[in-house]
Design an enzyme around this catalytic site. Sequence first.
Site, PDB file in Angstrom:
ATOM      1  N   ASP A  52     -28.563  29.755  28.385  1.00 54.78           N
ATOM      2  CA  ASP A  52     -28.287  29.873  29.824  1.00 54.78           C
ATOM      3  C   ASP A  52     -29.064  31.044  30.416  1.00 54.78           C
ATOM      4  O   ASP A  52     -29.014  31.297  31.622  1.00 54.78           O
ATOM      5  CB  ASP A  52     -26.782  29.959  30.106  1.00 54.78           C
ATOM      6  CG  ASP A  52     -26.112  31.120  29.404  1.00 54.78           C
ATOM      7  OD1 ASP A  52     -26.797  31.872  28.675  1.00 54.78           O
ATOM      8  OD2 ASP A  52     -24.887  31.281  29.577  1.00 54.78           O
ATOM      9  N   SER A  53     -29.841  31.746  29.568  1.00 54.62           N
ATOM     10  CA  SER A  53     -30.808  32.737  30.078  1.00 54.62           C
ATOM     11  C   SER A  53     -31.861  32.041  30.937  1.00 54.62           C
ATOM     12  O   SER A  53     -32.630  32.706  31.636  1.00 54.62           O
ATOM     13  CB  SER A  53     -31.468  33.493  28.925  1.00 54.62           C
ATOM     14  OG  SER A  53     -31.946  32.580  27.942  1.00 54.62           O
ATOM     15  N   ASP A  91     -26.610  25.993  25.369  1.00 56.57           N
ATOM     16  CA  ASP A  91     -25.480  26.775  25.872  1.00 56.57           C
ATOM     17  C   ASP A  91     -24.619  25.959  26.819  1.00 56.57           C
ATOM     18  O   ASP A  91     -25.148  25.319  27.743  1.00 56.57           O
ATOM     19  CB  ASP A  91     -25.998  27.992  26.664  1.00 56.57           C
ATOM     20  CG  ASP A  91     -26.117  29.235  25.815  1.00 56.57           C
ATOM     21  OD1 ASP A  91     -25.336  29.375  24.849  1.00 56.57           O
ATOM     22  OD2 ASP A  91     -26.976  30.076  26.134  1.00 56.57           O
ATOM     23  N   LYS A 121     -23.534  25.776  22.085  1.00 55.42           N
ATOM     24  CA  LYS A 121     -23.105  27.162  21.825  1.00 55.42           C
ATOM     25  C   LYS A 121     -22.187  27.580  22.963  1.00 55.42           C
ATOM     26  O   LYS A 121     -22.428  27.208  24.110  1.00 55.42           O
ATOM     27  CB  LYS A 121     -24.330  28.084  21.745  1.00 55.42           C
ATOM     28  CG  LYS A 121     -23.978  29.584  21.756  1.00 55.42           C
ATOM     29  CD  LYS A 121     -25.123  30.457  21.295  1.00 55.42           C
ATOM     30  CE  LYS A 121     -26.047  30.955  22.371  1.00 55.42           C
ATOM     31  NZ  LYS A 121     -25.424  31.728  23.447  1.00 55.42           N
ATOM     32  N   GLU A 123     -19.560  31.077  24.362  1.00 54.54           N
ATOM     33  CA  GLU A 123     -19.289  32.512  24.207  1.00 54.54           C
ATOM     34  C   GLU A 123     -17.791  32.772  24.066  1.00 54.54           C
ATOM     35  O   GLU A 123     -17.003  32.245  24.859  1.00 54.54           O
ATOM     36  CB  GLU A 123     -19.823  33.278  25.430  1.00 54.54           C
ATOM     37  CG  GLU A 123     -21.323  33.184  25.584  1.00 54.54           C
ATOM     38  CD  GLU A 123     -21.853  33.993  26.771  1.00 54.54           C
ATOM     39  OE1 GLU A 123     -21.067  34.688  27.455  1.00 54.54           O
ATOM     40  OE2 GLU A 123     -23.081  33.920  27.009  1.00 54.54           O
ATOM     41  N   GLU A 190     -24.653  39.529  19.624  1.00 57.48           N
ATOM     42  CA  GLU A 190     -25.592  40.162  20.567  1.00 57.48           C
ATOM     43  C   GLU A 190     -25.238  41.622  20.809  1.00 57.48           C
ATOM     44  O   GLU A 190     -24.099  41.965  21.124  1.00 57.48           O
ATOM     45  CB  GLU A 190     -25.568  39.382  21.895  1.00 57.48           C
ATOM     46  CG  GLU A 190     -26.526  39.949  22.937  1.00 57.48           C
ATOM     47  CD  GLU A 190     -26.830  39.004  24.098  1.00 57.48           C
ATOM     48  OE1 GLU A 190     -26.396  37.836  24.072  1.00 57.48           O
ATOM     49  OE2 GLU A 190     -27.523  39.454  25.028  1.00 57.48           O
TER      50      GLU A 190
HETATM   51  O1  KIV Z   1     -28.965  32.448  26.712  1.00 52.65           O
HETATM   52  C1  KIV Z   1     -29.570  33.017  25.781  1.00 52.65           C
HETATM   53  O2  KIV Z   1     -30.807  33.151  25.790  1.00 52.65           O
HETATM   54  C2  KIV Z   1     -28.784  33.540  24.676  1.00 52.65           C
HETATM   55  C3  KIV Z   1     -29.503  34.390  23.671  1.00 52.65           C
HETATM   56  C4  KIV Z   1     -29.742  35.731  24.229  1.00 52.65           C
HETATM   57  C5  KIV Z   1     -28.791  34.443  22.390  1.00 52.65           C
HETATM   58  O3  KIV Z   1     -27.623  33.306  24.598  1.00 52.65           O
END
Ligand code: KIV
Length: 272
Positions: A52-53, A91, A121, A123, A190
């Site tokens: 989600d980055s 994510d 994934k 959190e 992280e």
């Molecule tokens: O969204 C992302 O890029 C991440 C990584 C920093 C692990 O969750």
Amino acid sequence: MSVAKKEYKRITVKSLIEMKEHGEKISMLTAYDYSMAKIVDSAGIDVILVGDSASNVMAGHETTLPITLDQMIYHASSVIRGVKRALVTVDLPFGSYQSDPKEALRSAIRIMKESGAHAIKLEGGKEIKESVKKILNAGIPVMGHLGLTPQSIYKFGSYTVRAKQEEEAAKLKEDAIFLEKMGCFAIVLEKIPAQLASEVAESVSIPIIGIGAGNGVDGQVLVLHDLLGMTYEFSPRFLRRYMNLYEDMSNAISQYVDDVKDGDFPNDSEQY
Ligand code: KIV
């Protein structure tokens, strides 16, 4: 010390657990589109994270909170079309799983069905137990994410190192064991102290993938744009830049602008 690498035609969640057993480190990088995913995959990466980055590096938002489930599915399906070998994990974005476990399952199913991804994934630890359970029960592989969890940035107040205090470190250790017991196939840690991360890696049999978590873990993940030096304004201590693509791209584009302005492009051999 490096360990002999086994050749995998296709990376699965089982391959990753096998890598941990053999002491082979796992490489993971983000990608958000077809062209980049194709390069990353053919360079031999084990896991591609459609993170989600994307909210930051693709859409220019300050945090990961605004990206939607539909947008994540768009990125993930573009990535999948470029990948032959890597395990593609996506994510679940903020707001798609926190309110109730049924919604979490619906979101995970949409990602798997509409993008063709291999895993999701999310959190958090014990507090998202019911959602993790439901998703796993549906046969969807789940990767956990503990430590600095950017979807909770407004609770933390900053992006500084997490779990430096004993209480938070103890909760993180418990959460990692809990996620393993639930059936998660790997966990991202992280921005936490290296010593704590390696203790967690030793305490579980599933792979621990670190970002800003030192070298005592089972693998590493970075955001692709950071590794390539496209996000020059972002410089945390844990980041190793392998290129300075921002500058190289900027120079190439300036050169193109000059060539067009000077009437130098196209030349005789670049036309019909
Ligand atoms: O969204 C992302 O890029 C991440 C990584 C920093 C692990 O969750």
